[in-house]
Design an enzyme around this catalytic site. Structure first.
Site, PDB file in Angstrom:
ATOM      1  N   CYS A 178       0.738  -1.263  -0.063  1.00 46.06           N
ATOM      2  CA  CYS A 178       0.038  -0.241   0.060  1.00 46.06           C
ATOM      3  C   CYS A 178       0.779   1.409  -0.027  1.00 46.06           C
ATOM      4  O   CYS A 178       0.422   2.386  -0.533  1.00 46.06           O
ATOM      5  CB  CYS A 178      -0.876  -0.150   1.126  1.00 46.06           C
ATOM      6  SG  CYS A 178      -0.136   0.126   2.665  1.00 46.06           S
TER       7      CYS A 178
ATOM      8  N   ASN B 284       8.294   9.174  10.708  1.00 45.65           N
ATOM      9  CA  ASN B 284       8.013   9.450   9.235  1.00 45.65           C
ATOM     10  C   ASN B 284       6.854   9.142   8.782  1.00 45.65           C
ATOM     11  O   ASN B 284       6.708   8.917   7.286  1.00 45.65           O
ATOM     12  CB  ASN B 284       9.381   8.935   8.296  1.00 45.65           C
ATOM     13  CG  ASN B 284       9.500   9.703   6.978  1.00 45.65           C
ATOM     14  OD1 ASN B 284       9.422  10.723   6.656  1.00 45.65           O
ATOM     15  ND2 ASN B 284       9.500   8.816   5.908  1.00 45.65           N
TER      16      ASN B 284
ATOM     17  N   ASN C 250       2.748  13.561  16.905  1.00 42.77           N
ATOM     18  CA  ASN C 250       1.234  13.513  16.880  1.00 42.77           C
ATOM     19  C   ASN C 250       0.500  14.821  17.328  1.00 42.77           C
ATOM     20  O   ASN C 250      -0.424  15.309  16.783  1.00 42.77           O
ATOM     21  CB  ASN C 250       0.840  12.338  17.792  1.00 42.77           C
ATOM     22  CG  ASN C 250      -0.783  12.088  17.615  1.00 42.77           C
ATOM     23  OD1 ASN C 250      -1.611  12.473  18.324  1.00 42.77           O
ATOM     24  ND2 ASN C 250      -1.098  11.255  16.410  1.00 42.77           N
TER      25      ASN C 250
ATOM     26  N   LYS D 280     -13.630   6.439  21.564  1.00 37.45           N
ATOM     27  CA  LYS D 280     -13.430   6.579  20.354  1.00 37.45           C
ATOM     28  C   LYS D 280     -14.167   5.386  19.574  1.00 37.45           C
ATOM     29  O   LYS D 280     -14.500   4.517  20.049  1.00 37.45           O
ATOM     30  CB  LYS D 280     -11.850   6.296  20.153  1.00 37.45           C
ATOM     31  CG  LYS D 280     -11.488   5.878  18.659  1.00 37.45           C
ATOM     32  CD  LYS D 280     -10.137   5.399  18.377  1.00 37.45           C
ATOM     33  CE  LYS D 280      -9.751   5.149  17.014  1.00 37.45           C
ATOM     34  NZ  LYS D 280      -8.411   4.566  16.756  1.00 37.45           N
TER      35      LYS D 280
ATOM     36  N   GLN E 239      -6.064 -12.613 -14.240  1.00 37.65           N
ATOM     37  CA  GLN E 239      -6.809 -13.868 -14.073  1.00 37.65           C
ATOM     38  C   GLN E 239      -7.012 -14.626 -15.321  1.00 37.65           C
ATOM     39  O   GLN E 239      -7.505 -15.714 -15.079  1.00 37.65           O
ATOM     40  CB  GLN E 239      -8.247 -13.562 -13.491  1.00 37.65           C
ATOM     41  CG  GLN E 239      -8.248 -12.926 -11.887  1.00 37.65           C
ATOM     42  CD  GLN E 239      -9.465 -12.595 -11.471  1.00 37.65           C
ATOM     43  OE1 GLN E 239      -9.879 -11.470 -11.085  1.00 37.65           O
ATOM     44  NE2 GLN E 239     -10.285 -13.705 -11.330  1.00 37.65           N
TER      45      GLN E 239
ATOM     46  N   PHE F 268      -9.684 -11.649  -6.821  1.00 32.66           N
ATOM     47  CA  PHE F 268     -11.144 -11.756  -6.386  1.00 32.66           C
ATOM     48  C   PHE F 268     -12.160 -11.273  -7.689  1.00 32.66           C
ATOM     49  O   PHE F 268     -13.085 -10.484  -7.267  1.00 32.66           O
ATOM     50  CB  PHE F 268     -11.397 -11.055  -5.220  1.00 32.66           C
ATOM     51  CG  PHE F 268     -10.339 -11.396  -4.071  1.00 32.66           C
ATOM     52  CD1 PHE F 268     -10.358 -12.579  -3.559  1.00 32.66           C
ATOM     53  CD2 PHE F 268      -9.318 -10.522  -3.615  1.00 32.66           C
ATOM     54  CE1 PHE F 268      -9.636 -13.111  -2.543  1.00 32.66           C
ATOM     55  CE2 PHE F 268      -8.518 -10.880  -2.741  1.00 32.66           C
ATOM     56  CZ  PHE F 268      -8.441 -12.054  -2.184  1.00 32.66           C
TER      57      PHE F 268
ATOM     58  N   GLU G 253     -16.561 -18.869  -4.158  1.00 38.21           N
ATOM     59  CA  GLU G 253     -17.546 -17.796  -4.145  1.00 38.21           C
ATOM     60  C   GLU G 253     -18.741 -17.874  -3.297  1.00 38.21           C
ATOM     61  O   GLU G 253     -19.262 -16.916  -2.497  1.00 38.21           O
ATOM     62  CB  GLU G 253     -18.241 -17.182  -5.610  1.00 38.21           C
ATOM     63  CG  GLU G 253     -17.055 -16.640  -6.508  1.00 38.21           C
ATOM     64  CD  GLU G 253     -17.754 -16.536  -8.030  1.00 38.21           C
ATOM     65  OE1 GLU G 253     -17.657 -15.159  -8.187  1.00 38.21           O
ATOM     66  OE2 GLU G 253     -18.056 -17.621  -8.575  1.00 38.21           O
TER      67      GLU G 253
END
Length: 1341
Positions: free
Chosen positions: A54, A265, A354, A428, A771, A802, A1274
């Site tokens: 990511c 960082n 923070n 929270k 796929q 998927f 599925e």
């Protein structure tokens, strides 16, 4: 500071890095400060085990462990797991970096126990996340305070790792085998066919092999003394001072925007990547001793600004255990830190960073404000030390009361006087518990005193109510704080306080972050919880005991599971056994290669796409002048460079590879930049300037499309019986509307591709994560104007798909091929996660309108239902998905009269596409919602309605298929007994009677899922099997290994037929030049089709070999038999082919469709809901699936659990949030807000059912598939609707208690917002402007 002094100070700084990687010393003298550790590991050291999932520290695929000596005298070494994608390379100076390759290797035969157990307990499917899982667990074991971690340690340690394939259960089982307290796990009833979590732990209990596999800390680093560092890069400099004096000196030298402080960082890297922010100098504060204070001095807690959250958490636990008188400050901070970010982030992020970030949704700052924290600031120019209350620090959106040359050094928290009745709590609520920023967070503090009245009532002497998520910064309700002083601590006072806060902190539909009504409700809910907590602490009798459940935080117990597997048929030796995943060990050691791991050829170029920033906009001008000036720029590729056709598409060519005139959506590919490096490509792409002309109308939602009649094709209709007459005569009727949101695939491996052109006969070689190798081969040939035979597509494995890698990545890969042909060099790309989510399509959102007629006892008479889906800007599979949804709309129930109409909407969003279930989940959810609506109307148990209307053996579906081998009635009977459903329903009712604000729900849902392509020609497959002279076997087939265990099943089939050992068989890759014209891998049919083709090929070979066997050599070994065959000149190569018999093309105009068979099952889910916040837990799930005779039981169970948890995400927390004209006005129209793990939340480890039981139906057969098995990828996703309806049952229990007994619609996904707002009460009444009991939160459909 003079230039001379500046020069002197920097001359003492080291200008190189020294660190170790897996025990080997690395001295880097040419480091660039913008290199991340992950980039360096993968590109410089060729250690590709750590993955880029990511790029924002949200998935854990890049996890490595960092060790550093923090006390040279004692030799104490600190170990931390971190996200290598965020960590600057410069930050690891003096550290030992351990990657997954350092733990063990298949090739070196020294696999670490963690790696082997994850493999042997089926904890790795696609394998892309596995190296990160291994490293997170290794870090937990290494840092455990005892020789072995506890079960709690282990469950908490994986909060920063995501997995889309497994459903987490097998991973949890594997890692719990290392726990010290496994006896806490529940014992199941002894059964030869059932395996529990405890059973697995006991199996490994005697294997104490962790210590022997420990990686020693390098001796050289034991004596390493950190020194100041200055790394001069080509675009920025990196400084690492070692004292506060040096920090202040650097800040004087480089004031304001000339430098940026960094610690972990974690934010700066995101700003640089996503916001393209430039910082000429980074000053790392990680080694400044003055920032590391952590102590209690008299009546104050002193927290250094540079302490990490992990270190703070450990110290807070000690202080809580010491029972210091802090008024709840430590516990309040701990309560937030338990779900603050992830372990990897907490290990590097600092408290001071923070605070300075001044995030409007901070979890920590409201608590610090409530505790009256004081900030100690040192000025770089004047050396003045200033103290300022945090309550006065935040001035507005990212604005703070701090001079640009001040440095935050210490946070002081005053402790309350022991004589004061002081209470402090934190709250929270986030979209998900683990690693999710708060929607609203709060820190509350009150001081009470007893009045002088006769009843000595407690009254408020002081109050502080601080909130995150309620404004542009952390805000306090100052008016409410003042008004409440002197008032008695009563419910009436709380009600007034809620009204004051709502008036003081207003939100509307344009407020950043959206969800205004929910956020206003949460403020009140938190206050009420705080009020209840204090009343409980004061032991006030005004609080009913049924309120107590919300006074204290819910503590999640340890999860556990069990699996029940029928015995394998005695006639089968290999098929039906649980062979380990073919690549499991390689995946666990990081040695399994994915497309982005393939080394580049020496002249390879890198591409970055130039995307439209406007929807429905004509391109007037493209300016590449600035982009072309980037060093390393090679070319800009557009539609004019396509030698063949620029039109493409999986069914009809209705989309462009490169936009030629009008960009249909944000994210449409206008062109691509080709450069010598990946960094240069991204930089150049961002510099391309495009001038647009906006067109109208811009259609973004289903409602927009209906208004403008914007559709693909004509209306589709399925009809059986006389619907109008039946509805008119029906005894009872209800009607309603259901909205079903889309879903992101969130495969862990981003889309990537490498194309190698050849001047030799115009060949093109493509390596791509796909796929299907045939579809990109064919469409690339069309775009290049070449024969299909000149395009070779290869894939070894895919890191999750998927449905998302079936069609949408193909235009991107074609674009890369066009670029490679244009420049005559290899070109590759790897999409960043934000772009991948934004442009590659999602599951289709649906709108459902229905009218249903039925009898007083619940017999179904007639259903008239209309479906719409949002297809996006091109057709893709939208109509096919609509048809599949229509075919599944009846689920397991007989509607004598039914009319289903469907339209696919054409909008100005990126084209939506296939996703696990292919419309089935939407159709089945719609059907089950109708059943629930009828049950509510008749005041009956929904399950009674379901049972009453179940299909029977031999019944005909609404599309004309006769039901054979119908097992759903048997499945329901068995699961009712095994799940103890009747008793548990009574227990749920009792729980709800005795708890006001926590409610439970339980639901049972069956499924009937059609397996087989509806188009006859797609139901075919080929295989190629080679036997070599040494007896080894190479199998090739047309399917793609995506983690579903396809290759493992194919090897088992080959071994079964050939009669050789499994170890002699391998599958190398899927390639279009080995098996041509392969159907895409999807639809849960890949094992059926490819398995039969492999079986056919192997049967031919076995027949040939059998001709050599006579009585005197009947016991001949496999190897000798093969040798004899070779010398006998027998053909040891065979091509297999399979075409599914008795299939025909569907024709919905004739109500005619046929699946090959149905996979069937049922699930019982029980949940517990916090009605004041919408937070929930799955207490228990029982699943019983009919998989026929399983080819591989443990792999099939993994598919069941993974699909179920993906379905949990679909129906609960996963929400795509698009900007539009009506619903989400705070986002730019056509722009996707939820485009990364930071904003799009899939289920995590803490969302797994606390008790997860999966069983395979015994004595089930299926003559329509290989070895009597059934497709399983599925169908189980639809069973997760049981969680959705269980949550709805919990909401209904609360609504009934509040006086709202009428039916209500819960839209999907049932997010925490929708669940809370469905629990209508006094708080929602104050938060909503009108009709709170029918309020529907905004959504993107």
């Amino acid at each position: 500071m003079t230039e001379e002094n500046k020069s002197d100070s920097q001359s003492t700084m080291i200008e190189h890095l020294l660190f170790y990687v897996n025990g080997k010393e690395v001295i880097e003298r040419h480091a660039e400060p913008d290199w991340t550790l992950l980039w360096y590991l993968r590109n410089k050291l060729c250690l590709t085990g750590s993955k880029l999932g990511c790029g924002e520290g949200g998935c854990g695929a890049c996890t490595v462990m960092i060790s550093r000596c923090i006390d040279r005298e004692s030799g104490k070494v600190e170990h931390r797991t971190i996200n290598a994608c965020l960590a600057p390379l410069c930050s690891v100076d003096g550290c030992h970096v351990i990657t997954v390759e350092g733990l063990g290797s298949v090739n070196k035969s020294n696999i670490h126990p963690i790696q082997s157990r994850l493999t042997e307990l089926f904890g790795s499917q696609c394998g892309f996340c596995t190296p990160g899982m291994v490293m997170s667990l290794y870090g937990t074991i290494t840092t455990a305070k005892t020789p072995q971690p506890t079960l709690q340690d282990i469950e908490e340690a994986l909060d920063g790792n995501l997995c889309r394939c497994t459903g987490y259960r097998p991973i949890l089982d594997a890692v719990k085998t290392f726990a010290s307290d496994i006896k806490k796990l529940p014992t199941g009833e002894p059964c030869a066919t059932t395996s529990t979590t405890l059973d697995k732990c006991i199996l490994f209990e005697k294997q104490d092999s962790i210590v022997s596999n420990h990686i020693d800390f390098p001796a050289k680093l034991q004596s390493y003394a950190p020194q100041s560092i200055h790394i001069r890069g080509s675009s920025m400099d990196w400084f690492r001072p070692t004292s506060l004096k040096e920090v202040l000196q650097l800040r004087r030298t480089y004031p304001g925007d000339a430098s940026k402080f960094v610690f972990g960082n974690t934010r700066v890297q995101m700003e640089r990547q996503m916001n393209v922010m430039k910082f000429p100098r980074l000053i790392a504060l990680t080694h400044v001793e003055e920032l590391q204070k952590l102590s209690r001095i008299h009546d104050t807690l002193c927290l250094g600004a540079g302490i990490t959250f992990s270190r703070l958490k450990s110290q807070l636990i000690e202080w809580v255990d010491d029972k210091i008188n802090d008024g709840g400050i430590c516990e309040a901070l701990l309560n937030q830190l338990r779900y603050f970010a992830s372990t990897q982030i907490r290990n590097v992020a600092s408290l001071g960073g923070n605070i300075i970030t001044a995030s409007p949704i901070s979890d920590i700052n409201p608590v610090l404000q409530a505790a009256n924290a004081i900030l100690e600031l040192h000025h770089a120019d004047t050396n003045v030390v200033r103290q300022i209350p945090l309550r006065d620090f935040f001035l507005g959106a990212r604005r703070i009361s701090m001079d640009e040359n001040e440095v935050l050094v210490t946070i002081h928290i005053p402790l309350p006087d022991s004589s004061v009745k002081y209470f402090l709590r934190s709250y929270k609520q986030a979209r998900r518990r683990d690693d999710s920023k708060g929607i609203v967070s709060a820190g509350f503090q009150v001081q009470l005193e007893q009045s002088n009245s006769s009843d000595s009532q407690w009254q408020v002497a002081f109050a502080c109510f601080s909130f995150g998520g309620m404004g542009s910064t952390t805000v306090m309700a100052k008016i409410a704080q003042q008004n409440i002083i002197g008032l008695p601590w009563t419910r009436s006072t709380m009600n007034k306080t809620c009204e004051w806060i709502l008036n003081e902190l207003p939100l509307d539909e344009t407020s950043l972050g959206g969800q205004p009504e929910y956020r206003r409700t949460l403020m009140q809910s938190f206050l009420f919880k705080f009020y209840t907590y204090i009343c409980c602490e004061l032991r006030q009798t005004t609080i009913d005991s049924t309120d107590n459940s919300i006074a204290y935080p819910y503590r999640r117990p340890i999860s556990h599971a069990q699996q029940t597997i029928p015995k394998c048929p005695q006639s089968q030796k290999v098929v039906g056994t649980s062979l380990l995943h073919q690549s499991g060990y390689l995946q666990a050691t990081g040695e399994a290669n994915y497309v982005d791991d393939i080394p580049s050829l020496t002249n390879t170029l890198h591409a970055a796409f130039v995307l439209s920033t406007k929807p429905n906009a004509r391109i007037k001008h493209i300016d590449i002048e600035a982009a072309s000036q980037v060093p390393g720029f090679v070319s800009f590729v557009t539609h004019t460079d396509v030698p063949g056709s620029n039109q493409t598409g999986p069914i009809v060519p209705d989309e462009e590879i490169f936009v030629s005139s009008v960009a249909p959506c944000i994210g449409a590919v206008i062109g691509l930049v080709v450069c010598e490096s990946e960094q240069a490509a991204y930089k150049a792409a961002n510099l391309v300037q495009i001038e647009y002309e906006l067109l109208t109308p811009t259609i973004l939602t289903i409602e927009d499309a209906i208004m403008h009649e914007s559709y693909f094709g004509n209306e589709i209709c399925l009809q059986q019986g006389d619907i109008d007459k039946s509805l008119a005569e029906a005894e009872h009727k209800v009607e309603g509307t259901l909205m079903i949101g889309g879903q992101e695939h969130f495969y862990l491996e981003p889309n990537c591709c490498m194309v190698i052109p050849s001047m030799d006969d115009n060949e093109i070689t493509m390596y791509l994560s796909t796929q299907s190798v045939s579809a990109p081969q064919e469409l690339t040939a069309r775009a290049l104007g070449r024969d299909i035979s000149r395009i070779k597509c290869h894939n070894k494995r895919v890191g999750g798909a998927f449905g998302g890698k079936e069609t949408r990545p193909i235009p991107l890969c074609i674009g890369i091929a066009v670029a490679a042909v244009k420049v005559g060099r290899p070109v590759r790309f790897n999409l960043d996660r934000h772009t991948d989510i934004s442009i590659t399509g999602h599951r289709h959102p649906f709108k459902v309108e229905y009218k249903v007629g039925f009898t007083a006892n619940g017999n179904l008479l007639a259903l008239d239902i209309q479906l719409w889906n949002n297809g996006g800007c091109s057709l893709d599979y939208s109509i096919s998905i609509m048809e599949h949804a229509m075919l599944h709309t009846g689920n397991c129930y007989r509607f004598p009269n039914i009319r289903i109409r469907g339209r696919s909407c054409k909008t100005h969003l990126p084209s939506n596409t296939a996703l696990r279930g292919f419309g089935g989940p939407q159709g089945i959810l719609a059907c089950e919602n109708i059943i629930e609506h009828i049950a509510s109307y008749l005041k009956m148990d929904p399950f009674n309605i379901r049972q009453l209307n179940l299909f029977k053996e031999g019944d005909t579906t609404h599309y004309g298929q006769i039901l054979e081998h119908w097992n759903v009635p048997r499945i329901l009977n068995e699961i009712i007994t095994s799940s103890d459903l009747v008793t548990r329903q009574k227990q749920v009712d009792e729980f709800n009677r005795t708890n006001i604000y926590r409610k439970r729900g339980i639901s049972i849902i069956p499924t009937k899922f059609g397996i087989g392509f509806l188009l006859r020609f797609l139901n075919q497959a080929g295989a190629l099997v080679h036997i070599y002279k040494d007896g080894s076997v190479l199998v090739s087939h047309g399917g793609i290994e995506m983690g579903q265990g396809l290759n493992t099943k194919m090897i088992a089939i080959a071994a079964e037929v050939l009669g050789c050992g499994v170890h002699r068989i391998r599958i190398s890759e899927t390639a279009s030049d080995k098996v041509p014209n392969a159907s895409s891998t999807g639809g849960s049919v890949s094992s059926d089709l490819n398995g039969m083709a492999v079986k056919h090929a192997c049967e031919q070979l076995r027949e040939r070999l059998n001709t050599l066997i006579v009585d005197n050599n009947a016991e001949i070994s496999w190897e000798n038999l093969v040798t004899q065959a070779y010398f006998s000149r027998l053909d040891l190569c065979a091509h297999g082919f399979h075409a599914t018999p008795n299939m025909f093309d569907y024709d919905l105009s004739q109500n005619r469709a046929q699946y090959n068979y149905f996979t069937q099952g049922a699930a019982v889910s029980e949940v517990e809901l916090d009605t004041l916040t919408g937070d929930w837990h799955i207490l228990r799930v029982d699943i019983l699936m009919d998989v026929g005779t399983s080819l591989n039981p443990n792999i099939d169970i993994g598919q069941i659990e993974g699909a179920f948890m993906q379905g949990v995400g679909l129906f609960t927390m996963e929400e795509l949030i698009w900007g539009d004209h009506e619903q989400q006005k705070w986002i730019k129209p056509g722009f996707l807000f939820s485009r990364g793990p930071d904003t799009y939340k899939i289920p995590s480890f803490s969302d797994v059912p606390l008790d997860f039981r999966v069983s395979l139906l015994s004595e089930s057969s299926n003559p329509r598939a290989i070895y009597s098995s059934k497709g399983i990828g599925e169908p189980p996703i639809t069973l997760a609707s049981s969680v959705f309806f269980a949550l709805k049952q919990a909401c209904m229990a609360y609504r009934k208690q509040q006086g709202f007994s009428d039916y209500f619609t819960l839209q999907s996904p049932a997010t925490v917002e929708r669940l809370r707002m469905a629990c209508s009460d006094e708080f929602t009444n104050r938060a909503c402007l009108t009709d709170h009991q029918n309020f529907q939160p905004r959504g993107s459909y």
